[in-house]
Design an enzyme around this catalytic site. Structure first.
Site, PDB file in Angstrom:
ATOM      1  N   GLU A 213       0.851  -1.194   0.000  1.00 16.89           N
ATOM      2  CA  GLU A 213       0.000   0.000   0.000  1.00 16.89           C
ATOM      3  C   GLU A 213       0.881   1.235   0.000  1.00 16.89           C
ATOM      4  O   GLU A 213       2.001   1.219   0.518  1.00 16.89           O
ATOM      5  CB  GLU A 213      -0.908   0.004   1.235  1.00 16.89           C
TER       6      GLU A 213
ATOM      7  N   GLU B  66     -12.713  -1.807   3.077  1.00 16.37           N
ATOM      8  CA  GLU B  66     -13.246  -1.494   4.414  1.00 16.37           C
ATOM      9  C   GLU B  66     -14.305  -0.377   4.378  1.00 16.37           C
ATOM     10  O   GLU B  66     -14.222   0.587   5.146  1.00 16.37           O
ATOM     11  CB  GLU B  66     -12.107  -1.126   5.356  1.00 16.37           C
TER      12      GLU B  66
ATOM     13  N   GLU C 127      -6.316  -8.915   4.376  1.00 15.39           N
ATOM     14  CA  GLU C 127      -5.481  -8.180   5.336  1.00 15.39           C
ATOM     15  C   GLU C 127      -5.429  -9.009   6.613  1.00 15.39           C
ATOM     16  O   GLU C 127      -6.459  -9.251   7.230  1.00 15.39           O
ATOM     17  CB  GLU C 127      -6.031  -6.786   5.653  1.00 15.39           C
TER      18      GLU C 127
ATOM     19  N   GLN D  26       1.656  -5.536   6.019  1.00 15.63           N
ATOM     20  CA  GLN D  26       2.074  -5.216   4.651  1.00 15.63           C
ATOM     21  C   GLN D  26       3.313  -6.040   4.298  1.00 15.63           C
ATOM     22  O   GLN D  26       3.635  -6.971   5.031  1.00 15.63           O
ATOM     23  CB  GLN D  26       2.393  -3.722   4.563  1.00 15.63           C
TER      24      GLN D  26
END
Length: 512
Positions: free
Chosen positions: A27, A173, A292, A350
């Site tokens: 990201e 989200e 995630e 991540q």
């Protein structure tokens, strides 16, 4: 010494792991991109600015698919800003992480990086500040071979061949109050449906993941999944799940029990998805994308999330992982493996610097965090049929604490097995991933592998450190690393081993 008996059978399988189960996430967040995978001035960088030392570690880590560009970032991202001549790209305020986005790294650079890293790209579209039209335009830019304005624009930008991206996420989200243009489940269900329709009109071969609730602890959880799937069921293949394990309570036993809540979370989402299918009298099964997941809590709140003055690539969310974190993380890997029948994709969040298995110094070294090791085992050795296991071992009780906003949430776990285990049958291998959650005692395990004969030990490694707070740093990058496990006995189809207290262990056998 506590002992455990494990029974498995070659013919009793949960499912086969999908290649996408072993994914990660990049990201535009902190130093994940700038100073992480991309740093043109670094001594190891190639002509495109990709850090060679990071690429080497990524290949060793073994992710198979990488989600991009967010995350919270994507809900305010205009994909057009990140393509075309770099010198003409705009600098924007990134509201998600309170920083400046220079857009020197964008979609095409990410595709080139994926090819070098040998990973499949997973792209997310902005369904916050943008909508279905921008999403279908991005699919055309990436996947259409040529002869249209957008596909020819990609060719003009220097990428004559289509990127052929197959996996797409419909936003991120969208029930979260922190999200740009948060939506109700009905609002999101409608926009996601229209985006899915238009994206598949451009390329019918793509697969789509719709947003689930942003956490099991959200007030929206359950009702959100049901309503969103009632809208999107006919147009998507996946629904997403997100979880970050924590040890806010400084209770190690409860922390190591928390991966069992991932098992419950997965099973609850499966039940909701199948209930929607049943209402429609449909045989279609929605699969799960756990896109995630990680351990994250030290840098999750307060001034660790942002820096004043709108900097470029600030060092935020740079969690330093301990031996204890690696154990909880390994338990999460086992939870994913043991639901391989429905969890077909997953992304560690991540990949570099921000809550990541790989850390870098800008202009300097790169090193492996403690969580690197269980993920590398999971990603490199977890391919195959996941076998059902029957485990007989001592248990303990714990209460896991997971704060959410103003509400404190407690999850009682009355019977937590000290042993958490997954068994993978490859073409000619049997691999056991084992977590001994006993903090003080080693554990003797006796595995009866029915249907196998003449097992031969190929690899026995354990991750263990007497100091559960031990971490890998730039000055001491190898403080926590796997070591050989001694004393493993194999008698035909029986495997006997002693697992150190508080350890992650991998046993790999050649199997006839």
């Amino acid at each position: 010494m506590p002992s455990s008996k494990v029974l498995l059978d070659r013919d009793f399988a949960i499912g086969t792991t999908d290649r996408r189960l072993f994914g990660a996430f990049v990201e535009h967040l902190g130093r994940c991109v700038y100073g992480g995978i991309y740093e043109p001035d670094h001594p190891s960088a190639d002509e495109r600015g990709f850090r060679g030392d990071v690429l080497k570690l990524v290949r060793e880590l073994g992710p198979t698919i990488v989600r991009y560009p967010g995350g919270n970032f994507v809900s305010g991202y205009d994909w057009e800003d990140g393509v075309g001549p770099v010198e003409k790209r705009p600098r924007r305020l990134d509201l998600a992480w309170q920083s400046i986005e220079p857009n020197t790294f964008g979609t095409n650079e990410f595709m080139d990086w994926c090819r070098l890293a040998n990973v499949e790209p997973m792209l997310a579209v902005n369904l916050g500040t943008r909508g279905p039209d921008a999403a279908r335009r991005l699919v055309e830019y990436c996947n259409h071979p040529g002869g249209t304005t957008l596909s020819d624009l990609r060719r003009e930008h220097g990428w004559p061949e289509p990127h052929d991206v197959k996996f797409w996420c419909l936003g991120n989200e969208m029930d979260g109050p922190w999200q740009m243009e948060r939506k109700t489940p009905v609002e999101y269900g409608r926009v996601a449906t229209e985006a899915a329709k238009m994206m598949k009109m451009v390329d019918p071969s793509i697969e789509l993941a719709v947003c689930g609730s942003s956490a099991r602890t959200m007030p929206t959880f359950g009702e959100w999944e049901r309503i969103v799937l009632e809208h999107t069921f006919d147009h998507v293949e996946y629904i997403s799940l997100h979880t970050y394990l924590n040890n806010y309570a400084e209770d190690t036993a409860a922390f190591l029990a928390s991966p069992d809540l991932m098992d419950s979370f997965i099973e609850e989402v499966v039940a909701i998805a199948d209930a929607v299918a049943a209402e429609r009298r449909s045989s279609k099964r929605i699969m799960l994308s756990f896109d995630e997941w990680n351990v994250w809590y030290r840098t999750r709140r307060g001034d660790t999330r942002v820096r004043e003055g709108w900097p470029v690539a600030p060092p935020i969310l740079e969690e330093v992982y301990t031996m204890e974190d690696a154990l909880a993380f390994g338990g999460a890997c086992i939870a994913l493996l043991n639901h391989a029948d429905r969890v077909r994709a997953a992304c560690l969040a991540q990949l570099v610097n921000a809550i990541a298995p790989i850390m870098t110094q800008t202009g300097g070294a790169a090193w492996r965090q403690t969580i690197f090791w269980p993920f590398a085992d999971f990603a490199n050795l977890g391919h195959g049929k996941v076998l059902r296991t029957q485990i007989d071992c001592p248990t303990y009780s714990a209460t896991y604490y997971d704060p959410r906003g103003k509400e404190d949430l407690y999850f009682p776990l009355p019977e937590v097995p000290y042993l958490k285990l997954a068994a993978i049958h490859g073409d000619d291998t049997l691999t056991l991933f084992a977590l001994n959650r006993h903090l003080d005692e080693p554990m003797r395990i006796n595995v009866s592998a029915r249907g196998f004969s003449e097992l031969a030990l190929e690899r026995a490694q354990t991750l263990h450190n007497g100091d559960l707070r031990a971490a890998n740093t730039q000055d001491d990058p190898d403080r926590v690393r796997p070591e050989a496990l001694q004393g493993v006995e194999i008698r035909g189809s029986e495997v006997v081993a002693t697992l150190p207290a508080a350890s992650w262990t991998v046993l790999r056998m050649r199997a006839r």
